[in-house]
Write a protein that holds these residues in place. Structure first.
Motif, PDB file in Angstrom:
ATOM      1  N   ASP A 218     -45.725  42.585  38.714  1.00  0.00           N
ATOM      2  CA  ASP A 218     -47.080  41.592  39.071  1.00  0.00           C
ATOM      3  C   ASP A 218     -47.282  40.127  38.379  1.00  0.00           C
ATOM      4  O   ASP A 218     -46.383  39.389  38.231  1.00  0.00           O
ATOM      5  CB  ASP A 218     -48.035  42.230  39.617  1.00  0.00           C
ATOM      6  CG  ASP A 218     -48.812  41.597  39.984  1.00  0.00           C
ATOM      7  OD1 ASP A 218     -48.722  39.881  40.600  1.00  0.00           O
ATOM      8  OD2 ASP A 218     -50.002  41.580  40.369  1.00  0.00           O
ATOM      9  N   GLU A 219     -47.559  41.238  37.475  1.00  0.00           N
ATOM     10  CA  GLU A 219     -47.792  40.364  35.815  1.00  0.00           C
ATOM     11  C   GLU A 219     -46.032  39.665  35.252  1.00  0.00           C
ATOM     12  O   GLU A 219     -46.324  39.010  34.395  1.00  0.00           O
ATOM     13  CB  GLU A 219     -48.582  41.583  34.850  1.00  0.00           C
ATOM     14  CG  GLU A 219     -50.024  41.532  34.988  1.00  0.00           C
ATOM     15  CD  GLU A 219     -50.063  42.809  35.647  1.00  0.00           C
ATOM     16  OE1 GLU A 219     -49.775  43.512  36.428  1.00  0.00           O
ATOM     17  OE2 GLU A 219     -51.365  43.111  35.799  1.00  0.00           O
ATOM     18  N   SER A 220     -45.729  40.714  35.533  1.00  0.00           N
ATOM     19  CA  SER A 220     -44.254  39.936  35.274  1.00  0.00           C
ATOM     20  C   SER A 220     -43.678  38.775  35.777  1.00  0.00           C
ATOM     21  O   SER A 220     -42.654  37.910  35.584  1.00  0.00           O
ATOM     22  CB  SER A 220     -43.311  40.587  34.905  1.00  0.00           C
ATOM     23  OG  SER A 220     -42.592  42.183  34.749  1.00  0.00           O
ATOM     24  N   VAL A 221     -44.085  38.458  37.262  1.00  0.00           N
ATOM     25  CA  VAL A 221     -43.613  37.242  37.956  1.00  0.00           C
ATOM     26  C   VAL A 221     -45.159  36.423  37.809  1.00  0.00           C
ATOM     27  O   VAL A 221     -44.694  36.133  38.996  1.00  0.00           O
ATOM     28  CB  VAL A 221     -42.698  37.728  38.909  1.00  0.00           C
ATOM     29  CG1 VAL A 221     -41.673  38.250  38.444  1.00  0.00           C
ATOM     30  CG2 VAL A 221     -43.788  38.832  39.561  1.00  0.00           C
ATOM     31  N   THR A 222     -45.876  36.210  37.127  1.00  0.00           N
ATOM     32  CA  THR A 222     -46.486  35.153  36.990  1.00  0.00           C
ATOM     33  C   THR A 222     -46.468  34.338  37.685  1.00  0.00           C
ATOM     34  O   THR A 222     -46.755  33.355  38.870  1.00  0.00           O
ATOM     35  CB  THR A 222     -48.055  35.318  36.602  1.00  0.00           C
ATOM     36  OG1 THR A 222     -48.794  36.295  35.963  1.00  0.00           O
ATOM     37  CG2 THR A 222     -49.450  33.970  36.544  1.00  0.00           C
ATOM     38  N   THR A 223     -45.420  33.323  36.642  1.00  0.00           N
ATOM     39  CA  THR A 223     -45.180  31.820  36.879  1.00  0.00           C
ATOM     40  C   THR A 223     -43.398  31.857  37.611  1.00  0.00           C
ATOM     41  O   THR A 223     -43.038  33.040  37.276  1.00  0.00           O
ATOM     42  CB  THR A 223     -44.943  31.436  35.926  1.00  0.00           C
ATOM     43  OG1 THR A 223     -44.516  31.648  35.110  1.00  0.00           O
ATOM     44  CG2 THR A 223     -46.817  31.614  35.200  1.00  0.00           C
ATOM     45  N   LEU A 224     -43.220  30.631  38.266  1.00  0.00           N
ATOM     46  CA  LEU A 224     -42.076  30.819  38.778  1.00  0.00           C
ATOM     47  C   LEU A 224     -41.274  30.631  37.773  1.00  0.00           C
ATOM     48  O   LEU A 224     -40.246  31.323  38.110  1.00  0.00           O
ATOM     49  CB  LEU A 224     -42.145  29.583  39.508  1.00  0.00           C
ATOM     50  CG  LEU A 224     -42.987  29.217  40.848  1.00  0.00           C
ATOM     51  CD1 LEU A 224     -42.857  28.021  41.947  1.00  0.00           C
ATOM     52  CD2 LEU A 224     -43.298  30.891  41.748  1.00  0.00           C
ATOM     53  N   ASP A 225     -41.193  30.533  36.831  1.00  0.00           N
ATOM     54  CA  ASP A 225     -40.421  30.518  36.178  1.00  0.00           C
ATOM     55  C   ASP A 225     -39.802  32.214  35.190  1.00  0.00           C
ATOM     56  O   ASP A 225     -38.922  32.618  35.357  1.00  0.00           O
ATOM     57  CB  ASP A 225     -41.406  30.441  34.011  1.00  0.00           C
ATOM     58  CG  ASP A 225     -41.006  28.210  33.788  1.00  0.00           C
ATOM     59  OD1 ASP A 225     -39.905  27.894  34.901  1.00  0.00           O
ATOM     60  OD2 ASP A 225     -41.433  27.680  33.531  1.00  0.00           O
ATOM     61  N   GLN A 226     -41.603  32.686  35.234  1.00  0.00           N
ATOM     62  CA  GLN A 226     -41.036  33.676  35.084  1.00  0.00           C
ATOM     63  C   GLN A 226     -40.403  34.980  36.631  1.00  0.00           C
ATOM     64  O   GLN A 226     -40.000  35.437  36.051  1.00  0.00           O
ATOM     65  CB  GLN A 226     -42.051  34.986  33.966  1.00  0.00           C
ATOM     66  CG  GLN A 226     -43.150  34.416  34.009  1.00  0.00           C
ATOM     67  CD  GLN A 226     -44.379  34.993  33.628  1.00  0.00           C
ATOM     68  OE1 GLN A 226     -45.163  35.240  34.195  1.00  0.00           O
ATOM     69  NE2 GLN A 226     -44.944  34.538  32.289  1.00  0.00           N
ATOM     70  N   LEU A 227     -40.474  34.819  37.374  1.00  0.00           N
ATOM     71  CA  LEU A 227     -40.091  34.727  39.217  1.00  0.00           C
ATOM     72  C   LEU A 227     -39.172  35.049  38.567  1.00  0.00           C
ATOM     73  O   LEU A 227     -37.961  35.789  38.531  1.00  0.00           O
ATOM     74  CB  LEU A 227     -40.701  34.670  39.574  1.00  0.00           C
ATOM     75  CG  LEU A 227     -40.441  35.147  41.205  1.00  0.00           C
ATOM     76  CD1 LEU A 227     -41.419  35.240  41.879  1.00  0.00           C
ATOM     77  CD2 LEU A 227     -39.310  34.496  41.308  1.00  0.00           C
ATOM     78  N   GLU A 228     -38.589  33.623  38.228  1.00  0.00           N
ATOM     79  CA  GLU A 228     -36.254  33.367  37.894  1.00  0.00           C
ATOM     80  C   GLU A 228     -36.107  34.463  37.022  1.00  0.00           C
ATOM     81  O   GLU A 228     -34.950  34.439  37.318  1.00  0.00           O
ATOM     82  CB  GLU A 228     -36.685  31.770  38.253  1.00  0.00           C
ATOM     83  CG  GLU A 228     -36.985  31.068  39.186  1.00  0.00           C
ATOM     84  CD  GLU A 228     -36.578  29.548  39.064  1.00  0.00           C
ATOM     85  OE1 GLU A 228     -36.639  29.136  38.004  1.00  0.00           O
ATOM     86  OE2 GLU A 228     -35.516  28.528  40.278  1.00  0.00           O
TER      87      GLU A 228
END
Ligand SMILES: [Mg+2]
Length: 325
Positions: A218-228
């Protein structure tokens, strides 16, 4: 060129009881409602609902940024910098509602957020009686053994068919995460969410391989840059997406379609404006996820005009954003 005028109003709504997570106590949800009006008098509604603890811009930064914008156009919305994910979401979704016809209400299976600690034992029952089957419980807020005992009590009380999601908000150590997962593997735990801090992705990849209980980020992938980034690093587990703070919905659609992610949609305690866009426009435009959506948070706020579907009424109930924000 098609353009629209932007107006802002802000809201502040206290939680009925503060939400206790590893990040601390959260007692007030603040956000911005935005209204776009084009030359033909068409109106689009959007919402900016930042959560600084998740790494988004602050309320003040969002207000300052929006005030710096001239007339709103699609080209301008595309150029909103990545440090403003909540603004990207708010302005782009507002433009989308301005230019498309109304969305259709969808029915989703909901996951309901229980209070942390022993209060969870007092709360699940009325929700269960109202039809809830999936619950979420925040962990990492009390000593480990106390919480593990509570978990056993909770599973002792919950009827068969109940499913629990645990959310550590990045607050566990490696050893504590292993202890939790050993216990979780004996129960119907749907997943353990964000056991370790966002900078420990390789450790979470190891946890995923060691235990049968799935891990969600969750916190690791807050924004789409982090998700990618996490996807590129090999994360193929569950992605919790809070669309209201993830950034551009267009880019979110592209990523979800290209990467076939295992997604859990989750609330950011937004009002009916962002909620309706996410549930009735965004999610139905994407590949279907089998997982319950994490929008069962109604009981966390007192009844309010902010939750009803007449957005003009919401607007009228709010104060214009003050000159200094
Ligand atoms: Mg979470």
């Amino acid at each position: 060129m098609h353009s629209a005028r932007l107006e802002l109003r802000s809201y502040r709504r206290p939680f009925r009881q503060p939400l206790k997570t590893y990040h601390g106590l959260w007692s007030l949800r603040e956000g911005i409602v935005l209204k776009l009006t084009d030359d033909e008098g068409r109106v689009g509604w959007g919402e900016i609902a930042p959560i600084v603890e998740f790494g988004t811009e602050s309320m003040g930064q969002a207000i300052q940024f929006c005030r710096s914008l001239p007339q709103i156009t699609p080209e301008l919305i595309e150029q909103i910098p990545g440090e403003f994910p909540a603004c990207q979401f708010g302005l782009e979704s507002a433009w989308e509602t301005l230019t498309t016809n109304g969305a259709i209400a969808h029915d989703f299976t909901q996951c309901h957020l229980l209070p942390s600690g022993a209060n969870a034992m007092l709360t699940w029952q009325p929700l269960w009686q109202a039809g809830a089957r999936t619950f979420k419980w925040k962990i990492g807020v009390a000593p480990l053994n106390e919480e593990l005992n509570l978990l056993e009590n909770l599973f002792g009380a919950l009827p068969a068919g109940a499913q629990l999601r645990l959310d550590a908000n990045g607050g566990l150590s490696w050893e504590a995460a292993c202890e939790w997962l050993q216990v979780c593997d004996r129960y119907p735990v749907e997943f353990l969410e964000q056991p370790l801090p966002p900078d420990q992705l390789s450790e979470m990849l190891q946890l995923r391989d060691r235990y049968t209980t799935p891990i969600a980020l969750d916190e690791s992938v807050t924004t789409l840059d982090q998700l990618e980034f996490c996807h590129q690093q090999g994360w193929r587990g569950i992605f919790v997406i809070k669309a209201a703070i993830a950034g551009s919905p267009t880019r979110l659609r592209q990523i979800c379609q290209e990467c076939q992610l295992d997604v859990v949609w989750s609330s950011a305690f937004e009002t009916a404006i962002a909620r309706q866009y996410i549930l009735n426009t965004l999610i139905p435009s994407l590949p279907l996820s089998e997982r319950a959506i994490g929008f069962g948070v109604k009981s966390w706020f007192a009844n309010s005009v902010l939750d009803q579907p007449e957005f003009e009424e919401i607007w009228r109930s709010l104060e214009p954003v003050s000159a200094r924000g």
